[in-house]
Design an enzyme around this catalytic site. Structure first.
Site, short mmCIF file in Angstrom:
data_model
loop_
_atom_site.label_atom_id
_atom_site.label_comp_id
_atom_site.label_asym_id
_atom_site.label_seq_id
_atom_site.Cartn_x
_atom_site.Cartn_y
_atom_site.Cartn_z
N GLY A 253 0.82 -1.22 0.00
CA GLY A 253 0.00 0.00 0.00
C GLY A 253 0.86 1.26 0.00
O GLY A 253 2.09 1.21 -0.02
N ALA B 215 -0.14 -19.64 -15.45
CA ALA B 215 -0.50 -20.72 -14.51
C ALA B 215 -1.59 -20.25 -13.55
O ALA B 215 -1.53 -19.13 -13.04
CB ALA B 215 0.73 -21.15 -13.71
N PHE C 161 -15.17 -10.34 -7.85
CA PHE C 161 -14.72 -10.76 -9.17
C PHE C 161 -13.65 -9.74 -9.60
O PHE C 161 -12.81 -9.38 -8.78
CB PHE C 161 -15.92 -10.98 -10.09
CG PHE C 161 -16.59 -12.31 -9.75
CD1 PHE C 161 -17.14 -12.54 -8.49
CD2 PHE C 161 -16.58 -13.37 -10.64
CE1 PHE C 161 -17.68 -13.78 -8.13
CE2 PHE C 161 -17.12 -14.61 -10.30
CZ PHE C 161 -17.66 -14.81 -9.05
N TYR D 17 -3.43 -18.62 -4.03
CA TYR D 17 -4.12 -17.42 -3.54
C TYR D 17 -5.57 -17.75 -3.19
O TYR D 17 -6.04 -17.47 -2.07
CB TYR D 17 -4.05 -16.33 -4.62
CG TYR D 17 -5.00 -15.20 -4.39
CD1 TYR D 17 -4.82 -14.34 -3.31
CD2 TYR D 17 -6.09 -14.97 -5.24
CE1 TYR D 17 -5.71 -13.30 -3.07
CE2 TYR D 17 -6.96 -13.94 -5.02
CZ TYR D 17 -6.78 -13.11 -3.94
OH TYR D 17 -7.66 -12.09 -3.71
N MET E 21 -1.39 -11.05 -24.34
CA MET E 21 -2.65 -11.74 -23.99
C MET E 21 -2.29 -13.17 -23.63
O MET E 21 -1.72 -13.90 -24.48
CB MET E 21 -3.61 -11.70 -25.18
CG MET E 21 -4.02 -10.29 -25.55
SD MET E 21 -5.25 -10.26 -26.87
CE MET E 21 -4.28 -10.77 -28.27
N SER F 244 -2.06 -10.83 -2.74
CA SER F 244 -3.16 -11.07 -3.69
C SER F 244 -2.72 -11.28 -5.14
O SER F 244 -3.51 -11.02 -6.05
CB SER F 244 -4.16 -9.93 -3.61
OG SER F 244 -3.54 -8.72 -3.99
N LEU G 129 -4.90 -6.79 -15.63
CA LEU G 129 -5.04 -6.49 -17.06
C LEU G 129 -5.28 -5.00 -17.36
O LEU G 129 -4.54 -4.41 -18.15
CB LEU G 129 -6.19 -7.34 -17.64
CG LEU G 129 -6.43 -7.14 -19.14
CD1 LEU G 129 -5.22 -7.57 -19.95
CD2 LEU G 129 -7.66 -7.93 -19.58
N1 UFG Z 1 -4.17 -10.98 -18.58
C1 UFG Z 1 -3.50 -10.93 -19.78
N2 UFG Z 1 -2.39 -10.15 -19.87
C2 UFG Z 1 -1.90 -9.44 -18.81
C3 UFG Z 1 -2.59 -9.50 -17.57
C4 UFG Z 1 -3.72 -10.29 -17.50
O1 UFG Z 1 -3.91 -11.54 -20.76
O2 UFG Z 1 -0.86 -8.77 -18.97
C5 UFG Z 1 -5.39 -11.79 -18.47
C6 UFG Z 1 -5.33 -12.87 -17.42
O3 UFG Z 1 -4.75 -14.05 -17.92
C7 UFG Z 1 -6.80 -13.02 -17.05
C8 UFG Z 1 -7.39 -11.63 -17.28
O4 UFG Z 1 -6.44 -10.94 -18.10
O5 UFG Z 1 -7.41 -13.90 -17.95
C9 UFG Z 1 -7.56 -10.85 -16.01
O6 UFG Z 1 -6.34 -10.94 -15.28
P1 UFG Z 1 -6.06 -10.11 -13.96
O7 UFG Z 1 -4.67 -10.43 -13.54
O8 UFG Z 1 -6.40 -8.68 -14.21
O9 UFG Z 1 -7.11 -10.66 -12.93
P2 UFG Z 1 -7.41 -12.17 -12.48
O10 UFG Z 1 -8.66 -12.60 -13.16
O11 UFG Z 1 -6.25 -13.05 -12.63
O12 UFG Z 1 -7.59 -12.00 -10.92
C10 UFG Z 1 -8.41 -10.99 -10.37
C11 UFG Z 1 -7.90 -10.67 -8.98
C12 UFG Z 1 -8.05 -11.87 -8.10
C13 UFG Z 1 -9.47 -12.37 -8.14
C14 UFG Z 1 -9.91 -12.62 -9.55
C15 UFG Z 1 -11.35 -13.01 -9.56
O13 UFG Z 1 -6.53 -10.29 -9.04
O14 UFG Z 1 -7.75 -11.47 -6.80
O15 UFG Z 1 -9.72 -11.43 -10.31
O16 UFG Z 1 -11.89 -12.99 -10.83
F1 UFG Z 1 -9.57 -13.52 -7.49
#
Ligand code: UFG
Length: 319
Positions: free
Chosen positions: A36, A277, A166, A138, A202, A74, A185
């Site tokens: 933070g 992963a 989400f 996580y 992606m 997280s 993302l």
């Molecule tokens: N992604 C990419 N490229 C990137 C980053 C992400 O393609 O550079 C994809 C990921 O593979 C995923 C999607 O974009 O399919 C969203 O990824 P995020 O990392 O933004 O978020 P996550 O879905 O992995 O995880 C987030 C939170 C978690 C929570 C989850 C619930 O970080 O804490 O949403 O949906 F549990």
């Protein structure tokens, strides 16, 4: 209410702390600043910089009406590489917090749980009754804490609510997402628009989804914060309620990048890379229970509006 907000210097914690102060609550933010930022703690909050597990007991001895527990490790990818950091930082710390709450008679808890507790769902949208089979450490640690909370509520009369987020995005005025190591993302895509990255990767285009990229349910952080205020009011002694928080609509990685192109006017180059992963293909919430029982109604359903708020915040940080 007199409230302790752990992780209140982080992204979601700071927005919720700001909304709590705006609503007239007396807020103490407890954050070790490992991820933070001190300047993210909202005006009007008392700030204590320390580890939750170390000081929860002495702080809660002052007498509090409730705790909102955001502090956590997280990052999905990191949790697969360094599980110990997650079992200690998330589970052990939370159990210490629960013990301190019990010892000092703090009656209410609102906990930041996650969609990652479900893993790869059997059907979509996901209700709270879905099987919980996390695909990453996580999510497993957050599920373990949820199970601990259920036990403390049943045995000791704690009024507890777990909110399963989400994909949280957007910003609330000067409070927004700024991680030192960015893995999410939307902020990554906006960094490309700002010229701080060359392109977006992606993670996979061979997923079982319409365009082959992963689908997620993006929810505005202000709507998420409002659910916390409702959860505080609805928490009931001896019960542990669990609510999914999402908009109920899925957007693919390609659609998110397109929305960012539209909002920023930047071409945002993107390339397909390997799968990450621990990623499930699709995560979309059913938030019917939160709507019916908490009376929660998200006000921002449009992805472009969510991206626009994040973009304004990101640009203001550059100025
Ligand atoms: N992604 C990419 N490229 C990137 C980053 C992400 O393609 O550079 C994809 C990921 O593979 C995923 C999607 O974009 O399919 C969203 O990824 P995020 O990392 O933004 O978020 P996550 O879905 O992995 O995880 C987030 C939170 C978690 C929570 C989850 C619930 O970080 O804490 O949403 O949906 F549990």
């Amino acid at each position: 209410m007199k409230l302790l907000v752990t992780g209140g210097a982080g992204y979601i914690g700071s927005v919720c702390a700001a909304r709590l102060v705006e609503s007239g609550h007396e807020v103490t933010v407890l954050d070790d600043l490992s991820t933070g930022h001190a300047d993210a703690v909202p005006d009007g909050c008392r700030f204590v910089q320390a580890d939750v597990g170390d000081v929860a007991g002495s702080l809660l001895a002052e007498g509090f009406d409730g705790v909102l527990h955001f502090a956590a490790k997280s990052l999905v990818g990191e949790s697969m590489q360094d599980p110990s950091k997650y079992w200690h930082g998330n589970v052990i710390t939370s159990v210490r917090l629960l013990d301190a709450m019990r010892e000092h008679g703090v009656p209410r808890l609102v906990f930041s749980s996650t969609a990652a507790t479900y893993g790869e769902p059997e059907s979509s949208p996901i209700p709270e009754t879905a099987l919980t089979r996390p695909t990453n450490t996580y999510g497993a640690t957050k599920l373990a804490i949820d199970l601990a909370i259920s036990g403390y509520a049943a045995a000791h009369g704690l009024a507890a609510v777990s909110l399963r987020y989400f994909n949280v995005a957007g910003a609330h005025g000067r409070f927004g997402e700024r991680h030192t190591v960015e893995t999410h993302l939307i902020p990554i895509v906006l960094q490309v628009a700002l010229g701080r990255r060359q392109q977006v990767q992606m993670y996979g285009d061979d997923w079982p989804t319409e365009d082959g990229t992963c689908v997620r349910d993006y929810i505005h952080v202000t709507d998420l914060a409002d659910a916390h205020l409702l959860a505080l009011e609805h928490a009931t002694a001896g019960e542990h309620q669990v609510y999914n928080l999402g908009n109920g609509t899925g957007f693919s990685v390609r659609q998110v990048i397109d929305a960012c192109r539209e909002v920023t006017g930047h071409p945002i180059p993107a390339e397909v890379a390997g799968r990450r992963a621990g990623d499930p293909a699709t995560l979309v919430a059913s938030s019917e229970r939160a709507r019916v029982e908490l009376g929660w109604k998200p006000s921002t359903l449009d992805l472009a509006t969510i991206v626009r708020d994040a973009w304004e915040f990101t640009r203001s940080r550059q100025a």
